[in-house]
Design a protein around this motif. Sequence first.
Motif, mmCIF file in Angstrom:
data_model
loop_
_atom_site.group_PDB
_atom_site.id
_atom_site.type_symbol
_atom_site.label_atom_id
_atom_site.label_comp_id
_atom_site.label_asym_id
_atom_site.label_seq_id
_atom_site.Cartn_x
_atom_site.Cartn_y
_atom_site.Cartn_z
ATOM 1 N N ASP A 16 0.826 -1.208 0.000
ATOM 2 C CA ASP A 16 0.000 0.000 0.000
ATOM 3 C C ASP A 16 0.863 1.262 0.000
ATOM 4 N N ALA A 17 2.103 1.111 0.514
ATOM 5 C CA ALA A 17 3.026 2.248 0.549
ATOM 6 C C ALA A 17 3.858 2.358 -0.731
ATOM 7 N N GLY A 18 3.653 1.430 -1.683
ATOM 8 C CA GLY A 18 4.336 1.549 -2.964
ATOM 9 C C GLY A 18 5.154 0.367 -3.416
ATOM 10 N N ALA A 19 5.492 -0.569 -2.511
ATOM 11 C CA ALA A 19 6.299 -1.736 -2.893
ATOM 12 C C ALA A 19 5.450 -2.723 -3.692
ATOM 13 N N ASP A 20 6.096 -3.500 -4.565
ATOM 14 C CA ASP A 20 5.355 -4.582 -5.202
ATOM 15 C C ASP A 20 5.480 -5.841 -4.335
ATOM 16 N N THR A 21 4.871 -6.929 -4.780
ATOM 17 C CA THR A 21 4.822 -8.152 -3.976
ATOM 18 C C THR A 21 6.208 -8.665 -3.619
ATOM 19 N N LEU A 22 7.097 -8.671 -4.587
ATOM 20 C CA LEU A 22 8.439 -9.202 -4.361
ATOM 21 C C LEU A 22 9.234 -8.296 -3.424
ATOM 22 N N ASP A 23 9.224 -6.989 -3.693
ATOM 23 C CA ASP A 23 9.996 -6.068 -2.864
ATOM 24 C C ASP A 23 9.483 -6.027 -1.432
ATOM 25 N N ALA A 24 8.183 -6.194 -1.237
ATOM 26 C CA ALA A 24 7.632 -6.207 0.122
ATOM 27 C C ALA A 24 8.211 -7.369 0.920
#
Length: 398
Positions: free
Chosen positions: A313-321
């Motif tokens: 929700d803060a901007g990361a995609d699934t992998l980066d999260a």
Amino acid sequence: MTMTPIDPAALDPAVWTATCLAQVERAVAELRRGGVVALLEGDQAALVLAAETVEQPALAALQTASAAGKKGEVRLVLTAERAQTLRKRGLALPANLPANLPADGYRLLSVAGNLAAEAVRQLADPTVAAFDAKALGVAAANDVAPAFCRGAIELVKAARLLPAAILVLVPRAGLDHWVDIAFRLEARDLTHWRRNAAANLRRVSSARVPLEGAEEAEIIAFRPHDGGKEHLAIIIGKLDTAKPVLTRLHSECFTGDLLGSLRCDCGEQLRGAIAAIANSAPDGTGNGVLLYLAQEGRGIGLVNKLRAYRLQDAGADTLDANLQLGFGADERLYQPAAEMLRQLGVGAVRLLTNNPEKVTGLAQCGINVTERVPHVFPSNDHNERYLSTKAIRFGHMF
């Protein structure tokens, strides 16, 4: 993503005894409740405290133990993925950390002897309020044996906690003062324990359960030897194991499967797979199996998946999260699925998936995947970015 080859010797059931498994499970439970456990190697011991559950009294006890052990040092071990994120936020770590970090890598940090529990949690959890990393007085260190560092990370991951832990070295001979014998285990015993526990399943129960769209269904429960959460096999119709069996590996997803979350496509994939298997036989009774695997959130657990959602929700995609939390891109194991198939007499499958890693993972565990059967569903306004990330960064084939 590169798959690590499976060492068959590491999966030998003789390597693991009931005593070893019980020790690990007791240690995992103690870490989840904020307690201290001990890893042993030679004449040294490392006191371990999970960063996520640390409270001030337990941390103060470890700081005292550090002084008593004449080391005067408290260490924080993180996965390399989490350390990389902290360096980007200004933590004084070496600038030469590689861009593509190994899933089992770690980084050791020295921390101030009076560091507060709240600061430890800040270092471990990217979803807490922003903080000044430079002000914490944290620096790189390399004075703790790799077995202790890897063992601590393995334990907190097994506890489904954030992969970070406080370590304090003490003499093994003086351990009685700090940790009860029930919460001590040899560091070397953790090297392959997760793969062994995953590969050693026993069938514990089964029942006929008519499903919507697949009335001829049976659910079989398989329990790992470590006493962990059961995996389920949903048999639809009557299996014909003389030819490749239509098979779906489905990792549990509480939000998608049960609540109908629109953030992912898991619920549609689950119900779609049941329908596809049921319709695979001319009479509509089906001939296949869906393995419902207890590996929520690509193996990081439900709580950490919710943390990952906040980061998305803060901007990361699934992998980066996942990487910001300190996990690998995908923490799932394929040994449970392979073992369940073997016990069902299935040696070859037509795999219902868009994920080529599932094909590779099953093959590495000895299951012959003769065909990848596409399993695609339309996107919606909430999961379009998620599906795009799957395709671009995970290599899913839609």
